[in-house]
Write a protein that holds these residues in place. Sequence first.
Motif, PDB file in Angstrom:
ATOM      1  N   ARG A 127     -10.759  20.764 -15.027  1.00  0.00           N
ATOM      2  CA  ARG A 127     -10.453  21.811 -16.013  1.00  0.00           C
ATOM      3  C   ARG A 127     -11.709  22.608 -16.361  1.00  0.00           C
ATOM      4  N   VAL A 128     -12.835  21.921 -16.473  1.00  0.00           N
ATOM      5  CA  VAL A 128     -14.091  22.610 -16.786  1.00  0.00           C
ATOM      6  C   VAL A 128     -14.453  23.586 -15.666  1.00  0.00           C
ATOM      7  N   ILE A 129     -14.290  23.139 -14.427  1.00  0.00           N
ATOM      8  CA  ILE A 129     -14.694  23.953 -13.279  1.00  0.00           C
ATOM      9  C   ILE A 129     -13.701  25.073 -12.982  1.00  0.00           C
ATOM     10  N   GLY A 130     -12.416  24.741 -12.993  1.00  0.00           N
ATOM     11  CA  GLY A 130     -11.408  25.710 -12.554  1.00  0.00           C
ATOM     12  C   GLY A 130     -10.485  26.234 -13.624  1.00  0.00           C
ATOM     13  N   GLY A 131     -10.596  25.711 -14.839  1.00  0.00           N
ATOM     14  CA  GLY A 131      -9.730  26.180 -15.909  1.00  0.00           C
ATOM     15  C   GLY A 131      -8.355  25.527 -15.870  1.00  0.00           C
ATOM     16  N   GLU A 132      -7.498  25.970 -16.783  1.00  0.00           N
ATOM     17  CA  GLU A 132      -6.161  25.388 -16.907  1.00  0.00           C
ATOM     18  C   GLU A 132      -5.338  25.559 -15.638  1.00  0.00           C
ATOM     19  N   ASP A 133      -5.490  26.695 -14.963  1.00  0.00           N
ATOM     20  CA  ASP A 133      -4.711  26.935 -13.743  1.00  0.00           C
ATOM     21  C   ASP A 133      -4.999  25.885 -12.677  1.00  0.00           C
ATOM     22  N   ALA A 134      -6.234  25.422 -12.622  1.00  0.00           N
ATOM     23  CA  ALA A 134      -6.593  24.410 -11.626  1.00  0.00           C
ATOM     24  C   ALA A 134      -5.869  23.098 -11.905  1.00  0.00           C
ATOM     25  N   VAL A 135      -5.730  22.745 -13.177  1.00  0.00           N
ATOM     26  CA  VAL A 135      -5.019  21.523 -13.544  1.00  0.00           C
ATOM     27  C   VAL A 135      -3.537  21.648 -13.198  1.00  0.00           C
ATOM     28  N   ASP A 137      -2.181  23.610 -10.930  1.00  0.00           N
ATOM     29  CA  ASP A 137      -2.032  23.600  -9.472  1.00  0.00           C
ATOM     30  C   ASP A 137      -2.150  22.182  -8.919  1.00  0.00           C
ATOM     31  N   PHE A 138      -3.098  21.419  -9.455  1.00  0.00           N
ATOM     32  CA  PHE A 138      -3.268  20.037  -9.005  1.00  0.00           C
ATOM     33  C   PHE A 138      -2.015  19.218  -9.298  1.00  0.00           C
ATOM     34  N   ALA A 139      -1.481  19.370 -10.512  1.00  0.00           N
ATOM     35  CA  ALA A 139      -0.295  18.609 -10.901  1.00  0.00           C
ATOM     36  C   ALA A 139       0.884  18.939  -9.994  1.00  0.00           C
ATOM     37  N   ARG A 140       1.047  20.220  -9.674  1.00  0.00           N
ATOM     38  CA  ARG A 140       2.175  20.622  -8.838  1.00  0.00           C
ATOM     39  C   ARG A 140       1.997  20.156  -7.394  1.00  0.00           C
ATOM     40  N   GLN A 141       0.784  20.252  -6.879  1.00  0.00           N
ATOM     41  CA  GLN A 141       0.542  19.792  -5.512  1.00  0.00           C
ATOM     42  C   GLN A 141       0.791  18.298  -5.383  1.00  0.00           C
ATOM     43  N   GLU A 207       0.647  18.488 -18.256  1.00  0.00           N
ATOM     44  CA  GLU A 207       0.934  19.318 -17.088  1.00  0.00           C
ATOM     45  C   GLU A 207       1.533  18.487 -15.953  1.00  0.00           C
ATOM     46  N   LEU A 208       1.177  17.211 -15.890  1.00  0.00           N
ATOM     47  CA  LEU A 208       1.707  16.333 -14.852  1.00  0.00           C
ATOM     48  C   LEU A 208       3.217  16.145 -15.014  1.00  0.00           C
ATOM     49  N   CYS A 209       3.658  15.956 -16.254  1.00  0.00           N
ATOM     50  CA  CYS A 209       5.091  15.792 -16.526  1.00  0.00           C
ATOM     51  C   CYS A 209       5.837  17.105 -16.301  1.00  0.00           C
TER      52      CYS A 209
END
Length: 257
Positions: A127-135, A137-141, A207-209
Amino acid sequence: MKIEAEVQATTETAGQGPGGAVAAGSSLAAEAASGHDTRHAVVRLLMESGSITAGEIGARLGLSAAGVRRHLDALIEMGDAEAHAAASWQQVGRGRPAKRFQLTEAGRGKLGHRYDDLAVAAIRQLRVIGGEDAVVDFARQRIDAILNNVAAASADGDLEATAERIAGALSEAGYAATTARVEGGVPGVQILQHHCPIANVAKEFPELCQAEQEAMAAVLGTHVQRLATIADGGYVCTTHVPLTNRAGKAGAVTRKH
């Protein structure tokens, strides 16, 4: 003893003697029969059932009333299980409803959460590096990878069969998932995740849920509703898939690849 009476009544109703064995082919019963794995079999059954009576435990695992009482008492004393009164809709037959037993949050916490601290730290850094969108995207992938081999429902396909395929894929990933048909209220099928290997992480990263719900909707091609999650204190992650219509199809989220 009350627990012993409940176990005996359930096994006899099922056509077994008080100490009778359950049907062959039950992996949990086989595990219980091995002796030293009996406690683990009881814990697994509590996990997979959400809540269950002592009689049902005895019938499913082929245990005596005294054996069921011994394991439940030990789990309750350790804080891993608890008893509660059955809801009116859970009562079978006449008489006072039997108590139901379920794992506590502490009991669930002992099941497959060895790397939670590392996972939380890694996602925080993401989250620090990529922001909320990165989290997001990770959760969806992550969930897309789990459901990748589940065939999507066709426009006029069987949603219940697709829900069962989703549950199967989730079970392979450690979620101990099943499905249940619901007739009252809004008729539908519910995807029930009796265990969540990422529950402690999802408490900080919902975001995972959310990604799980969106991915299920995409595979099913219709709107789904998350009724409860283990991360929010529920005993089972429950996702309701309405079968009355597929009006929500247009709003379903497209799967990412």
